[in-house]
Design a protein around this motif. Structure first.
Motif, mmCIF file in Angstrom:
data_model
loop_
_atom_site.group_PDB
_atom_site.id
_atom_site.type_symbol
_atom_site.label_atom_id
_atom_site.label_comp_id
_atom_site.label_asym_id
_atom_site.label_seq_id
_atom_site.Cartn_x
_atom_site.Cartn_y
_atom_site.Cartn_z
ATOM 1 N N PRO A 6 0.699 -1.131 0.161
ATOM 2 C CA PRO A 6 0.092 0.127 -0.008
ATOM 3 C C PRO A 6 0.896 1.326 -0.074
ATOM 4 C CG PRO A 6 -0.851 -1.631 1.423
ATOM 5 C CD PRO A 6 0.317 -2.095 1.243
ATOM 6 N N LEU A 7 0.419 2.278 -0.832
ATOM 7 C CA LEU A 7 1.042 3.384 -1.152
ATOM 8 C C LEU A 7 0.453 4.693 -0.446
ATOM 9 C CD1 LEU A 7 3.856 4.686 -2.236
ATOM 10 C CD2 LEU A 7 2.509 4.895 -4.442
ATOM 11 N N PHE A 8 1.360 5.607 0.303
ATOM 12 C CA PHE A 8 0.718 6.985 0.651
ATOM 13 C C PHE A 8 1.474 7.881 0.095
ATOM 14 C CE2 PHE A 8 -0.862 4.036 3.863
ATOM 15 C CZ PHE A 8 -1.778 4.642 4.379
ATOM 16 N N ALA A 9 0.884 8.878 -0.512
ATOM 17 C CA ALA A 9 1.433 10.016 -0.900
ATOM 18 C C ALA A 9 1.837 11.009 0.160
ATOM 19 C CB ALA A 9 0.612 10.601 -1.984
ATOM 20 N N TYR A 10 2.910 11.509 -0.025
ATOM 21 C CA TYR A 10 3.400 12.684 0.704
ATOM 22 C C TYR A 10 3.436 13.917 0.279
ATOM 23 C CZ TYR A 10 6.864 14.212 4.667
ATOM 24 O OH TYR A 10 7.422 14.989 5.609
ATOM 25 N N ASP A 11 2.511 14.893 0.476
ATOM 26 C CA ASP A 11 2.457 15.970 -0.117
ATOM 27 C C ASP A 11 3.242 17.044 0.676
ATOM 28 O OD1 ASP A 11 1.674 18.139 -1.819
ATOM 29 O OD2 ASP A 11 -0.379 18.225 -1.091
ATOM 30 N N ILE A 12 4.216 17.474 0.344
ATOM 31 C CA ILE A 12 5.263 18.401 0.827
ATOM 32 C C ILE A 12 6.109 19.419 0.094
ATOM 33 C CG2 ILE A 12 7.146 16.585 1.047
ATOM 34 C CD1 ILE A 12 7.684 17.941 3.973
ATOM 35 N N PRO A 13 5.408 20.476 -0.704
ATOM 36 C CA PRO A 13 5.752 21.053 -1.684
ATOM 37 C C PRO A 13 7.178 21.847 -1.264
ATOM 38 C CG PRO A 13 3.561 21.821 -1.026
ATOM 39 C CD PRO A 13 3.925 20.564 -0.428
ATOM 40 N N VAL A 14 7.236 22.296 -0.124
ATOM 41 C CA VAL A 14 8.530 23.127 0.442
ATOM 42 C C VAL A 14 9.746 22.227 0.161
ATOM 43 C CG1 VAL A 14 8.313 22.324 2.865
ATOM 44 C CG2 VAL A 14 9.130 24.573 2.120
ATOM 45 N N ALA A 15 9.615 20.947 0.062
ATOM 46 C CA ALA A 15 10.917 20.268 -0.101
ATOM 47 C C ALA A 15 10.888 19.543 -1.794
ATOM 48 C CB ALA A 15 10.550 18.818 0.731
ATOM 49 N N VAL A 16 9.752 19.212 -2.051
ATOM 50 C CA VAL A 16 9.965 18.665 -3.615
ATOM 51 C C VAL A 16 9.571 19.592 -4.585
ATOM 52 C CG1 VAL A 16 9.334 16.461 -2.563
ATOM 53 C CG2 VAL A 16 7.387 17.616 -3.453
ATOM 54 N N HIS A 17 8.843 20.608 -4.320
ATOM 55 C CA HIS A 17 8.422 22.097 -5.376
ATOM 56 C C HIS A 17 7.271 21.536 -6.436
ATOM 57 C CE1 HIS A 17 12.167 23.433 -3.808
ATOM 58 N NE2 HIS A 17 12.955 22.633 -4.133
ATOM 59 N N SER A 18 6.515 20.442 -5.774
ATOM 60 C CA SER A 18 5.264 20.313 -6.551
ATOM 61 C C SER A 18 4.276 20.014 -5.594
ATOM 62 C CB SER A 18 5.568 18.822 -7.450
ATOM 63 O OG SER A 18 6.627 18.898 -8.342
ATOM 64 N N LYS A 19 2.946 20.592 -5.961
ATOM 65 C CA LYS A 19 1.941 20.298 -4.939
ATOM 66 C C LYS A 19 0.921 19.443 -5.589
ATOM 67 C CE LYS A 19 -1.304 21.722 -1.813
ATOM 68 N NZ LYS A 19 -1.815 20.187 -1.906
ATOM 69 N N LEU A 20 0.626 18.446 -4.913
ATOM 70 C CA LEU A 20 -0.236 17.476 -5.296
ATOM 71 C C LEU A 20 -1.734 17.830 -5.390
ATOM 72 C CD1 LEU A 20 0.653 14.177 -3.297
ATOM 73 C CD2 LEU A 20 1.349 15.003 -5.499
ATOM 74 N N THR A 21 -2.562 17.863 -6.330
ATOM 75 C CA THR A 21 -3.661 18.801 -6.540
ATOM 76 C C THR A 21 -4.772 17.716 -6.019
ATOM 77 O OG1 THR A 21 -4.147 17.835 -8.607
ATOM 78 C CG2 THR A 21 -3.032 20.145 -8.796
ATOM 79 N N PRO A 22 -6.084 18.346 -5.529
ATOM 80 C CA PRO A 22 -7.079 17.425 -5.247
ATOM 81 C C PRO A 22 -7.516 16.381 -6.165
ATOM 82 C CG PRO A 22 -7.314 19.745 -4.333
ATOM 83 C CD PRO A 22 -6.161 19.777 -5.352
ATOM 84 N N ALA A 23 -7.474 17.081 -7.394
ATOM 85 C CA ALA A 23 -7.976 16.044 -8.579
ATOM 86 C C ALA A 23 -6.866 15.029 -8.762
ATOM 87 C CB ALA A 23 -8.008 17.185 -9.857
ATOM 88 N N LEU A 24 -5.686 15.158 -8.802
ATOM 89 C CA LEU A 24 -4.838 14.229 -8.931
ATOM 90 C C LEU A 24 -4.957 13.193 -7.632
ATOM 91 C CD1 LEU A 24 -2.252 12.714 -10.307
ATOM 92 C CD2 LEU A 24 -0.977 14.317 -8.951
ATOM 93 N N VAL A 25 -5.042 13.644 -6.532
ATOM 94 C CA VAL A 25 -5.352 12.701 -5.338
ATOM 95 C C VAL A 25 -6.511 11.816 -5.683
ATOM 96 C CG1 VAL A 25 -5.654 12.643 -2.912
ATOM 97 C CG2 VAL A 25 -3.649 14.150 -3.759
ATOM 98 N N ARG A 26 -7.792 12.590 -5.862
ATOM 99 C CA ARG A 26 -8.943 11.673 -6.095
ATOM 100 C C ARG A 26 -8.721 10.759 -7.002
ATOM 101 N NH1 ARG A 26 -11.023 16.893 -6.012
ATOM 102 N NH2 ARG A 26 -11.637 16.719 -8.387
ATOM 103 N N GLU A 27 -8.120 11.224 -8.340
ATOM 104 C CA GLU A 27 -8.044 10.302 -9.293
ATOM 105 C C GLU A 27 -6.926 8.776 -8.751
ATOM 106 O OE1 GLU A 27 -4.874 9.783 -13.301
ATOM 107 O OE2 GLU A 27 -5.850 11.647 -12.658
#
Length: 322
Positions: free
Chosen positions: A134-155
């Motif tokens: 099982p995989l959890f996404a870690y949304d931390i744009p301050v470190a990776v410079h990409s924000k996971l959008t709600p649409a992407l997470v829902r998909e």
């Protein structure tokens, strides 16, 4: 331990104690895991940002994860951070984590180079397919410079790629929009997708909005406090939850103990967590990974003062031999 669906409750990102040579102090780490379990936590997140994962070699990562897994001994699920720059490297980390006994993985979007949401989706899908956990996404744009959008997470939640999300974006409005899109409070336990907030100062609000739990760095220091907060929220006692949250907000001020003229704020926070654990007698040293500056006695004394103000009693004093 089989991963509950969705994962819920208090899942601290476990600090990685180090010895005088900068190696993983497995004895201290085992005591820390017991300290967390004694506090009633619902899971453990090894090799996260608070674990100083970016500073650890692959060998050290494996040592830390295997120690956490062995000490937990199936009492709670263990999530393993597989944080690296590219998909191939994350898959490699994921396979190693699976071999070490992790119950689930936590990965960020790729970083160093900038990626498009289509590429980020491809990244998560391949990691899930090629690791089998099982995989959890870690949304931390301050470190990776990409924000996971709600649409992407829902998909990615809808197609089963992601088992959950750890939201450390600092975007409270974005988190609320995602929770609403997933069904809000009414969705609880109905989708199989877990939303954990990494914003440890607003946990009561996130739980009220429908989040399933929290991944609190300072939960290393006071795991029982976050468990009390979570249990009060689950019981609908929002006044008690807010009271506990306010105490934890005051305790969190210890992250600023390190002087700004000699260290970064991340170094100060990580050093303060470790200093607090040392003051409590949980770990043998409060060293942080090189080249971070270690908190001096004055800063450690400030940490102790803020602990006492929040009702925690140190058993050591600043100046004692580390």
């Amino acid at each position: 331990m089989a991963l509950t669906t969705p994962l819920h409750g208090v899942v601290p990102p476990v600090c990685t104690p180090l010895d005088a040579e900068g190696e993983v102090d497995t004895a201290s780490l085992a005591r820390l895991v017991e300290h967390l379990l004694d506090g009633g936590v619902h899971g453990l997140f090894a090799l996260g940002s608070t674990s100083e994962v970016a500073y650890l070699t692959d060998r050290q990562r494996r040592t830390a994860l295997e120690t956490v897994v062995a000490t937990a001994a199936g009492r709670v699920p263990v999530l393993a951070g597989v944080i690296d720059t590219t998909t191939a490297r994350v898959v490699e980390q994921g396979r190693a984590a699976a071999e070490s006994g992790a119950d689930a993985l936590v990965a960020t979007a790729p970083f160093y180079t900038r990626t498009h949401p289509v590429e980020i989706a491809r990244h998560f899908r391949r990691v899930r397919e090629r690791t089998g956990l099982p995989l959890f996404a870690y949304d931390i744009p301050v470190a990776v410079h990409s924000k996971l959008t709600p649409a992407l997470v829902r998909e990615l939640a809808a197609d089963g790629t992601l088992a959950g999300l750890k939201d450390s974006s600092g975007d409270e409005g974005g988190l609320r929009r995602l929770l609403v899109a997933l069904g809000g409070r009414a969705r609880r336990d109905g989708t199989g997708f877990s939303v954990l907030t990494g914003s440890e100062l607003t946990v009561d609000a996130a739980l009220l909005a429908g989040a399933d739990g929290v991944v609190p760095g300072i939960g290393n220091v006071d795991p029982a406090g976050y468990v009390r907060l979570y249990e009060a929220a689950r019981a609908g006692d929002w006044a008690l939850a807010a009271k506990e949250q306010e105490r934890l907000v005051a305790l969190f001020s210890l992250v600023d103990a390190g002087p700004e003229d000699v260290m970064g704020r991340s170094s100060s926070a990580l050093g303060a967590f470790k200093a607090a654990l040392w003051l409590l007698g949980v770990v043998d040293r409060h060293d942080t990974a090189f080249p971070q500056v270690v908190l001096d006695d004055t800063a450690v004394a400030a940490v102790a003062e803020r602990m006492r103000a929040a009702g925690l009693t140190p058993v050591r004093t600043a100046g004692d031999a580390r």
